[in-house]
Design an enzyme around this catalytic site. Structure first.
Site, PDB file in Angstrom:
ATOM      1  N   GLY A   1     -10.557   1.866  -0.256  1.00  0.00           N
ATOM      2  CA  GLY A   1      -9.894   1.625   1.027  1.00  0.00           C
ATOM      3  C   GLY A   1      -9.373   2.920   1.587  1.00  0.00           C
TER       4      GLY A   1
ATOM      5  N   SER B   1      -6.221   3.373  -0.904  1.00  0.00           N
ATOM      6  CA  SER B   1      -6.344   3.245  -2.349  1.00  0.00           C
ATOM      7  C   SER B   1      -7.793   3.040  -2.769  1.00  0.00           C
ATOM      8  CB  SER B   1      -5.517   2.060  -2.837  1.00  0.00           C
ATOM      9  OG  SER B   1      -6.136   0.857  -2.470  1.00  0.00           O
TER      10      SER B   1
ATOM     11  N   LYS C   1      -5.516   0.367  -9.656  1.00  0.00           N
ATOM     12  CA  LYS C   1      -5.358   0.760  -8.257  1.00  0.00           C
ATOM     13  C   LYS C   1      -4.850   2.193  -8.205  1.00  0.00           C
ATOM     14  CE  LYS C   1      -3.457  -0.840  -3.851  1.00  0.00           C
ATOM     15  NZ  LYS C   1      -2.898  -1.988  -3.120  1.00  0.00           N
TER      16      LYS C   1
ATOM     17  N   ASP D   1       1.606  -7.525   4.907  1.00  0.00           N
ATOM     18  CA  ASP D   1       0.187  -7.282   5.207  1.00  0.00           C
ATOM     19  C   ASP D   1      -0.605  -8.516   4.783  1.00  0.00           C
ATOM     20  OD1 ASP D   1      -2.096  -6.037   6.102  1.00  0.00           O
ATOM     21  OD2 ASP D   1      -2.358  -4.785   4.327  1.00  0.00           O
TER      22      ASP D   1
END
Ligand code: ADP
Ligand code: MN
Length: 510
Positions: free
Chosen positions: A257, A260, A283, A399
């Site tokens: 992403g 991350s 992550k 989010d």
């Protein structure tokens, strides 16, 4: 030089006057030029090679198990990589100690002999093989013209030693056969080619660096995919996790992403205080700073981090994102909300349990087609989770959307909570409203007739009772509430623990 020398005609005045006669100019100029040009060529070549293939680049690269090359030969590479990293750290430490011991002293002690870095990784001092020392010559030929042990052939005037130019030249030619197979040397032996030591050494150097270069290019191609996503420091962190046995293998990248990169890994051995899930998600928060600039508002105003924020450098702020995700996941776990379980946090790398099976991550809600029944079930589950999140965890996801909810095991799992904030965050209620809008739109479009609209959902989650019947007014009231809270902080230096729904005096959490 030779051509410029005036040979023809009567010599210049100084020549005829010179009592020792004309100087001979026949041979010197030519050989000097030769030597110089040969040396120059060698220097230029080395320079060029160094510029084109700096050694450091190769050293920084390492093996990485990606989805494409899961074959077990990677174990070896991984082991080598780990060893290399270890050696490098060891050497760095050694260097520090060396420096400390020597200080400003005029006499210094060298720890050179104790360095560890493996030969394939070090620079080319061992390339300069002493061509005369056949015992250690890696290019030893299959006996072309040998020199006997005593070091010379022949008798009396005809004696030739191993230093003889012709013998040496032939030997050098024969040694060329031992260059890497892809290095075409031609039939030097058949031609009775005699290579000078200088030329041979230059050729050898070239063959060697060619070999290493092609190996390097090959290696790059093989490992370039997932590796690009993480910097060497992060890679080292990951290797350490594998090295310590906490993780079994890192199999590949699930997602890259903006902020991350997520990897899949098989869990390793449990320790006394920790059970490692069979499959893990790693992550890695990206340490490229510009991506994070626009997230400042989430964390800067989060009072939990307020004191620390101003003092931190950007790298540490990124670690804080990882830390935040960890804390938020833990809160959710404690409230019984389905979400990844935290395994460990190391700097900007968060290891958690993997939602999915056999390396296949659970699909996002946006990617899965649910039956009407499951859709309805999912909706009520989310409504419930949002309430729990708000009331029990004191969090707003911030989010929340079909992108950050996974469908696994017949239920919805919440992920990606690094940006989650407490409801009294200066923009907390706005974030909640945005979450509500995403959720209610998704389920209304998805055909769930029971789905509340965004304003109803907001009230249902927050327990507030905002009555505005249109979005603009609703949002204005939300902002008014936020402002009230901020004013309260200004005047009393303390946050409200919750927003009160009906104008009652604010409730404090002590
Ligand atoms: P980002 O901030 O990049 O959106 P996310 O936490 O949403 O980071 O992770 C990105 C993607 O990685 C998710 O959409 C999901 O597909 C996958 N992922 C993240 N965490 C997990 C996990 N614990 N188990 C399985 N997949 C995960
Ligand atoms: Mn996400």
């Amino acid at each position: 030089v030779a051509a410029a020398a005036p040979d023809a005609g009567p010599g210049p005045a100084w020549q005829s006057k010179c009592p020792w006669g004309a100087p001979s100019t026949t041979s010197i100029s030519c050989s000097l030029a030769d030597v110089m040009s040969e040396q120059l060529a060698k220097e230029l070549q080395l320079e060029e090679e160094n510029a084109a293939f700096p050694e450091v680049v190769a050293a920084a690269e390492g093996p990485f198990i990606t989805g494409e090359n899961i074959d077990t030969s990677s174990d070896l590479m991984l082991a080598q990589m780990l060893q290399m990293e270890f050696d490098r750290e060891y050497d760095a430490q050694l260097r520090r100690e060396e420096k400390k011991i020597n200080g400003d002293s005029k006499v210094s002690i060298s720890f050179e002999n104790y360095r560890k870095v493996h030969p394939y990784d070090s620079d080319s001092s061992e390339d300069e093989v002493d061509w005369q020392d056949t015992r250690h010559d890696p290019y030893r030929a299959d006996k072309p013209t040998t020199t006997p042990r005593r070091g010379f052939i022949g008798k009396g005037k005809d004696i030739t030693t191993k230093h003889d130019e012709v013998v040496c030249g032939r030997k050098n030619t024969a040694r060329m056969e031992n260059f890497a197979p892809e290095f075409q040397v031609g039939d030097g032996i058949g031609m009775d080619l005699k290579l000078s030591n200088q030329v041979f050494n230059a050729l050898k150097q070239h063959a060697y660096s060619e070999e290493r270069r092609s190996a390097r290019l090959h290696e790059k191609k093989e490992h370039s995919t997932a590796e690009k996503a993480v910097d060497p420091k992060t890679r080292l962190l990951l290797y350490k996790m594998v090295n310590s046995g906490m993780l079994e293998t890192i199999t590949g990248c699930i997602s890259t992403g903006k902020e991350s990169v997520v990897f899949h890994a098989y869990g390793g051995n449990a320790t006394e205080d920790k059970v490692i899930p069979p499959e893990c998600a790693i992550k890695v928060f990206k340490t490229t700073l510009n991506e994070f600039k626009n997230r400042d508002k989430y964390i800067k105003d989060d009072y939990r981090f307020k004191d620390r924020f101003s003092k931190l450098n950007p790298r540490k702020i990124i670690r804080m994102w990882a830390e935040k995700e960890m804390h938020n996941l833990t809160r959710m776990q404690n409230a019984g909300i389905p979400c990844p379980q935290v395994v460990i946090l190391k700097k900007h790398v968060l290891v958690m349990s993997f939602i999915g099976q056999d390396q296949v991550p659970a699909p996002k809600l946006k990617d899965v087609t649910l039956s009407n029944e499951d859709m309805k079930k999912a909706y009520y589950q989310i409504l419930n989770m949002m309430q729990q999140l708000y009331r029990e965890c004191n969090l707003v996801h911030a989010d929340l959307s079909e992108y950050n909810m996974l469908w696994h095991d017949g239920k919805v799992w919440l992920i990606d909570v690094s940006q989650s904030v407490e409801p009294t965050h200066p923009h907390g209620l706005e974030f909640l409203f945005r979450d509500c809008r995403n959720v209610s739109q998704f389920f209304q479009k998805g055909g769930v007739a029971e789905a509340l609209n965004e304003r109803e959902l907001f009230n249902a989650v927050s327990g507030l009772n905002i009555t505005a019947d249109n979005e603009v007014d609703f949002q204005a009231e939300i902002e008014a509430l936020e402002k009230m809270n901020e004013d309260h902080v200004q005047n009393h230096g303390k946050k409200l623990s919750t927003f009160s729904s009906d104008g009652d005096p604010p409730i404090y959490d002590e």
